[in-house]
Design an enzyme around this catalytic site. Structure first.
Site, PDB file in Angstrom:
ATOM      1  N   GLY A  53      50.109  -1.674   4.097  1.00  0.00           N
ATOM      2  CA  GLY A  53      50.843  -2.136   5.276  1.00  0.00           C
ATOM      3  C   GLY A  53      51.778  -3.269   4.904  1.00  0.00           C
ATOM      4  O   GLY A  53      51.441  -4.092   4.056  1.00  0.00           O
ATOM      5  N   ARG A  66      51.327   4.057   2.086  1.00  0.00           N
ATOM      6  CA  ARG A  66      49.886   4.066   1.800  1.00  0.00           C
ATOM      7  C   ARG A  66      49.542   5.220   0.843  1.00  0.00           C
ATOM      8  O   ARG A  66      48.457   5.790   0.909  1.00  0.00           O
ATOM      9  CB  ARG A  66      49.088   4.189   3.100  1.00  0.00           C
ATOM     10  CG  ARG A  66      49.231   2.988   4.023  1.00  0.00           C
ATOM     11  CD  ARG A  66      48.178   3.004   5.108  1.00  0.00           C
ATOM     12  NE  ARG A  66      48.353   1.942   6.084  1.00  0.00           N
ATOM     13  CZ  ARG A  66      48.000   0.679   5.901  1.00  0.00           C
ATOM     14  NH1 ARG A  66      47.448   0.305   4.764  1.00  0.00           N
ATOM     15  NH2 ARG A  66      48.185  -0.213   6.858  1.00  0.00           N
ATOM     16  N   ASP A  94      43.471  -4.299  -0.649  1.00  0.00           N
ATOM     17  CA  ASP A  94      42.402  -3.668  -1.436  1.00  0.00           C
ATOM     18  C   ASP A  94      42.740  -2.236  -1.868  1.00  0.00           C
ATOM     19  O   ASP A  94      42.412  -1.831  -2.990  1.00  0.00           O
ATOM     20  CB  ASP A  94      41.051  -3.729  -0.709  1.00  0.00           C
ATOM     21  CG  ASP A  94      41.128  -3.215   0.712  1.00  0.00           C
ATOM     22  OD1 ASP A  94      42.255  -2.926   1.192  1.00  0.00           O
ATOM     23  OD2 ASP A  94      40.072  -3.106   1.352  1.00  0.00           O
ATOM     24  N   THR A 151      47.691  -9.311   2.558  1.00  0.00           N
ATOM     25  CA  THR A 151      47.264  -8.594   3.755  1.00  0.00           C
ATOM     26  C   THR A 151      47.094  -9.564   4.910  1.00  0.00           C
ATOM     27  O   THR A 151      46.533 -10.657   4.741  1.00  0.00           O
ATOM     28  CB  THR A 151      45.949  -7.804   3.596  1.00  0.00           C
ATOM     29  OG1 THR A 151      45.538  -7.345   4.892  1.00  0.00           O
ATOM     30  CG2 THR A 151      44.812  -8.583   2.997  1.00  0.00           C
ATOM     31  N   ILE A 152      47.581  -9.146   6.067  1.00  0.00           N
ATOM     32  CA  ILE A 152      47.361  -9.982   7.259  1.00  0.00           C
ATOM     33  C   ILE A 152      45.867 -10.043   7.574  1.00  0.00           C
ATOM     34  O   ILE A 152      45.415 -10.951   8.234  1.00  0.00           O
ATOM     35  CB  ILE A 152      48.148  -9.475   8.490  1.00  0.00           C
ATOM     36  CG1 ILE A 152      47.685  -8.082   8.932  1.00  0.00           C
ATOM     37  CG2 ILE A 152      49.646  -9.523   8.254  1.00  0.00           C
ATOM     38  CD1 ILE A 152      48.091  -7.722  10.359  1.00  0.00           C
ATOM     39  N   ASP A 153      45.087  -9.052   7.089  1.00  0.00           N
ATOM     40  CA  ASP A 153      43.657  -9.001   7.421  1.00  0.00           C
ATOM     41  C   ASP A 153      42.851 -10.109   6.724  1.00  0.00           C
ATOM     42  O   ASP A 153      41.752 -10.437   7.147  1.00  0.00           O
ATOM     43  CB  ASP A 153      43.056  -7.641   7.021  1.00  0.00           C
ATOM     44  CG  ASP A 153      43.757  -6.475   7.691  1.00  0.00           C
ATOM     45  OD1 ASP A 153      44.437  -6.706   8.709  1.00  0.00           O
ATOM     46  OD2 ASP A 153      43.640  -5.344   7.186  1.00  0.00           O
ATOM     47  N   ASP A 177      41.188 -10.057   4.018  1.00  0.00           N
ATOM     48  CA  ASP A 177      39.844  -9.568   3.698  1.00  0.00           C
ATOM     49  C   ASP A 177      39.621  -9.260   2.217  1.00  0.00           C
ATOM     50  O   ASP A 177      38.631  -8.619   1.855  1.00  0.00           O
ATOM     51  CB  ASP A 177      39.536  -8.313   4.534  1.00  0.00           C
ATOM     52  CG  ASP A 177      40.507  -7.170   4.264  1.00  0.00           C
ATOM     53  OD1 ASP A 177      41.491  -7.381   3.526  1.00  0.00           O
ATOM     54  OD2 ASP A 177      40.284  -6.068   4.792  1.00  0.00           O
ATOM     55  N   GLY A 201      43.125  -6.430  11.988  1.00  0.00           N
ATOM     56  CA  GLY A 201      42.165  -7.026  11.053  1.00  0.00           C
ATOM     57  C   GLY A 201      41.254  -6.018  10.379  1.00  0.00           C
ATOM     58  O   GLY A 201      40.415  -6.378   9.566  1.00  0.00           O
ATOM     59  N   ARG A 202      41.377  -4.749  10.809  1.00  0.00           N
ATOM     60  CA  ARG A 202      40.549  -3.675  10.257  1.00  0.00           C
ATOM     61  C   ARG A 202      39.067  -4.029  10.365  1.00  0.00           C
ATOM     62  O   ARG A 202      38.617  -4.324  11.457  1.00  0.00           O
ATOM     63  CB  ARG A 202      40.967  -3.401   8.821  1.00  0.00           C
ATOM     64  CG  ARG A 202      40.437  -2.085   8.319  1.00  0.00           C
ATOM     65  CD  ARG A 202      41.213  -1.592   7.144  1.00  0.00           C
ATOM     66  NE  ARG A 202      42.246  -0.671   7.573  1.00  0.00           N
ATOM     67  CZ  ARG A 202      43.262  -0.292   6.823  1.00  0.00           C
ATOM     68  NH1 ARG A 202      43.415  -0.773   5.619  1.00  0.00           N
ATOM     69  NH2 ARG A 202      44.133   0.569   7.268  1.00  0.00           N
ATOM     70  N   GLU A 253      40.377  -5.297  16.399  1.00  0.00           N
ATOM     71  CA  GLU A 253      40.483  -3.840  16.568  1.00  0.00           C
ATOM     72  C   GLU A 253      39.277  -3.080  16.004  1.00  0.00           C
ATOM     73  O   GLU A 253      38.935  -1.999  16.464  1.00  0.00           O
ATOM     74  CB  GLU A 253      41.756  -3.321  15.892  1.00  0.00           C
ATOM     75  CG  GLU A 253      41.773  -3.592  14.383  1.00  0.00           C
ATOM     76  CD  GLU A 253      43.006  -3.062  13.667  1.00  0.00           C
ATOM     77  OE1 GLU A 253      43.882  -2.478  14.312  1.00  0.00           O
ATOM     78  OE2 GLU A 253      43.067  -3.239  12.433  1.00  0.00           O
ATOM     79  N   ARG A 260      43.263  -6.862  32.440  1.00  0.00           N
ATOM     80  CA  ARG A 260      44.352  -6.190  31.732  1.00  0.00           C
ATOM     81  C   ARG A 260      44.125  -6.328  30.233  1.00  0.00           C
ATOM     82  O   ARG A 260      43.467  -7.265  29.783  1.00  0.00           O
ATOM     83  CB  ARG A 260      45.706  -6.819  32.071  1.00  0.00           C
ATOM     84  CG  ARG A 260      46.069  -6.788  33.543  1.00  0.00           C
ATOM     85  CD  ARG A 260      46.380  -5.382  34.014  1.00  0.00           C
ATOM     86  NE  ARG A 260      46.562  -5.336  35.447  1.00  0.00           N
ATOM     87  CZ  ARG A 260      47.707  -5.595  36.060  1.00  0.00           C
ATOM     88  NH1 ARG A 260      48.772  -5.896  35.343  1.00  0.00           N
ATOM     89  NH2 ARG A 260      47.796  -5.537  37.360  1.00  0.00           N
ATOM     90  N   HIS A 305      51.540  -3.970  15.709  1.00  0.00           N
ATOM     91  CA  HIS A 305      52.384  -4.289  14.552  1.00  0.00           C
ATOM     92  C   HIS A 305      53.257  -5.520  14.740  1.00  0.00           C
ATOM     93  O   HIS A 305      53.860  -5.979  13.772  1.00  0.00           O
ATOM     94  CB  HIS A 305      53.231  -3.064  14.189  1.00  0.00           C
ATOM     95  CG  HIS A 305      52.389  -1.931  13.690  1.00  0.00           C
ATOM     96  ND1 HIS A 305      51.842  -0.996  14.542  1.00  0.00           N
ATOM     97  CD2 HIS A 305      51.962  -1.619  12.442  1.00  0.00           C
ATOM     98  CE1 HIS A 305      51.124  -0.139  13.830  1.00  0.00           C
ATOM     99  NE2 HIS A 305      51.173  -0.493  12.556  1.00  0.00           N
ATOM    100  N   ARG A 321      52.581  -8.019  12.211  1.00  0.00           N
ATOM    101  CA  ARG A 321      53.001  -7.837  10.815  1.00  0.00           C
ATOM    102  C   ARG A 321      54.493  -8.067  10.613  1.00  0.00           C
ATOM    103  O   ARG A 321      54.968  -8.093   9.482  1.00  0.00           O
ATOM    104  CB  ARG A 321      52.676  -6.408  10.351  1.00  0.00           C
ATOM    105  CG  ARG A 321      51.212  -6.127  10.198  1.00  0.00           C
ATOM    106  CD  ARG A 321      50.903  -5.168   9.080  1.00  0.00           C
ATOM    107  NE  ARG A 321      51.732  -4.017   8.961  1.00  0.00           N
ATOM    108  CZ  ARG A 321      51.314  -2.746   9.034  1.00  0.00           C
ATOM    109  NH1 ARG A 321      50.039  -2.510   9.291  1.00  0.00           N
ATOM    110  NH2 ARG A 321      52.126  -1.751   8.833  1.00  0.00           N
TER     111      ARG A 321
HETATM  112  O1  F6P Z   1      45.802  -3.728   6.787  1.00  0.00           O
HETATM  113  C1  F6P Z   1      46.768  -4.220   7.653  1.00  0.00           C
HETATM  114  C2  F6P Z   1      46.724  -3.481   8.962  1.00  0.00           C
HETATM  115  O2  F6P Z   1      47.726  -4.025   9.806  1.00  0.00           O
HETATM  116  C3  F6P Z   1      45.372  -3.456   9.672  1.00  0.00           C
HETATM  117  O3  F6P Z   1      45.109  -4.662  10.342  1.00  0.00           O
HETATM  118  C4  F6P Z   1      45.537  -2.267  10.570  1.00  0.00           C
HETATM  119  O4  F6P Z   1      44.292  -1.681  10.906  1.00  0.00           O
HETATM  120  C5  F6P Z   1      46.338  -1.319   9.720  1.00  0.00           C
HETATM  121  O5  F6P Z   1      47.021  -2.107   8.769  1.00  0.00           O
HETATM  122  C6  F6P Z   1      47.320  -0.499  10.496  1.00  0.00           C
HETATM  123  O6  F6P Z   1      47.957   0.358   9.609  1.00  0.00           O
HETATM  124  P1  F6P Z   1      49.223   1.251   9.952  1.00  0.00           P
HETATM  125  O7  F6P Z   1      50.416   0.346  10.027  1.00  0.00           O
HETATM  126  O8  F6P Z   1      49.324   2.187   8.805  1.00  0.00           O
HETATM  127  O9  F6P Z   1      48.953   1.916  11.263  1.00  0.00           O
END
Ligand code: F6P
Length: 355
Positions: free
Chosen positions: A10, A72, A103, A125-127, A129, A170-171, A222, A266, A272, A275
């Protein structure tokens, strides 16, 4: 030296800052020639390249996305994919690869390293992790975007007596959720590290409203999991690295909370937006330090290493340690979140599952 650079997975604010720093230090201080591989490992596999000279990196420091584009693509999942990568690398007489990614991207870097390709990795990675580093670049920008969004929905929630559920990315880890949730003053923070029960969240909100607060903010990562989740399991597609495509739990939770509490609820899914756009000064700084460290590591022949932030120092760490496991939110941060809630007046849901 002839050095190849790629950005995989990503996209993430700061990718261009890493590329720029590595190229400038490489050209000015090491007399390197740099080649960009386009669209992550796809560009290495299918021989898609662009020259990375001073003109190519001019003006890109504050730009989001990546001038090399990304994908990816997982060569290990394609027949002859890794061999095709090695062939391209040899064809261009590349003496080192700088792999900028999370990763998934780095797991391919490790496979190629094991096959003799000289690789240095940069954690993106924004995650946040990846193991082996205190911070990945991109995370700070995502947290700032999410915190700003929480501040904004706070005023709307308060004006309308609403509950607003904010779903962040954040996966499988809750770093963005817990940082932005604490920084934004959320009333409930839900993270994958602590499965939750919808009834408990509803009770927490009812108790809060019973003591005179007529709005609430719930931040949910998420990848959060509902305990005993037979009724609410999410069905999703998987990508080439086997990851489920997440998203949607915020809407589900909002619906269920409204049913159980009667409070108008709500959901806002930040998606995105987290990102995109310009990196924060912190991420520009970190990305620049990583770029400089990566090209220096190439000249030190630190193959199979990832440049990492440890305290305030950038150090090389073994790549295999970085990809061996997902770095999860620790009890220390969960304790900070818990410290901010009045035990007598209502518990955060995180607490229900940690004590
Ligand atoms: O790994 C970064 C991330 O933004 C995760 O937080 C998210 O689950 C995933 O990528 C979304 O991926 P894509 O942009 O391929 O839908």
């Amino acid at each position: 030296m002839r050095v190849g650079i790629l950005t995989g997975g990503g996209d993430c604010p700061g990718l261009n800052a890493v590329i720029r720093a590595a190229v400038r230090k490489g050209i000015f201080h090491h007399s390197d020639q740099l080649l960009g591989f386009l669209e992550g490992w796809r560009g290495v596999m299918d021989d898609m390249t662009m020259p990375l000279d001073l003109i190519a990196v001019a003006g890109i420091l504050p730009r989001g996305g990546t001038i090399l584009r990304t994908s990816r693509t997982n060569p290990a999942k394609k027949k002859g994919g890794l061999e095709a990568c090695i062939h391209t690398i040899q064809k261009h007489s590349i003496e080192a690869i700088i792999s900028i990614g999370g990763d998934d991207t780095q797991s391919v870097a490790l496979k190629l390293h094991d096959r003799g390709v000289p690789v240095v990795a940069v954690p993106k990675t924004i995650d946040n992790d990846l193991s082996g580093t205190d911070y990945c670049f991109g995370f700070d920008t995502a947290v700032n975007i999410a915190t700003d969004a929480i501040d904004r929905v706070h005023t709307t929630a308060e004006a309308h007596n609403r509950v607003i559920v904010v779903e962040v990315m954040g996966r499988d880890s809750g770093w963005i959720a817990i940082y932005s949730g604490i920084a934004g003053g959320a009333d409930v923070i839900l993270i994958p590290e602590r499965p939750f029960n919808i009834d408990d969240v509803a009770e927490t909100l009812k108790r809060r409203h019973a003591r005179g607060r007529y709005f609430s903010i719930v931040v949910i990562a998420e990848g959060s999991k509902i305990a005993n989740d037979e009724q609410f399991s999410q069905v999703s597609n998987r990508d080439e690295f086997g990851h489920v495509r997440l998203g949607g739990i915020g809407n589900l939770l909002a619906r269920e909370l409204e049913k159980r509490t009667g409070f108008e609820t709500r959901a806002v899914v930040l998606g995105h937006i987290q990102r995109g756009g310009s990196p924060t000064a912190f991420d520009r700084m970190l990305a620049t330090r990583y770029g400089v460290a990566a090209i220096d590591a190439v000249h030190d022949h630190q193959w199979g290493k990832m440049v990492a932030l440890k305290g305030s120092d950038i150090v090389p760490v073994p790549l295999k340690d970085a990809v061996s496991r997902t770095r999860l939110v620790g009890q220390d941060l969960i304790d900070v979140a818990l410290s901010l809630h009045d035990r007598a007046a209502g518990h955060s849901v995180v607490e229900n599952y940690t004590r």
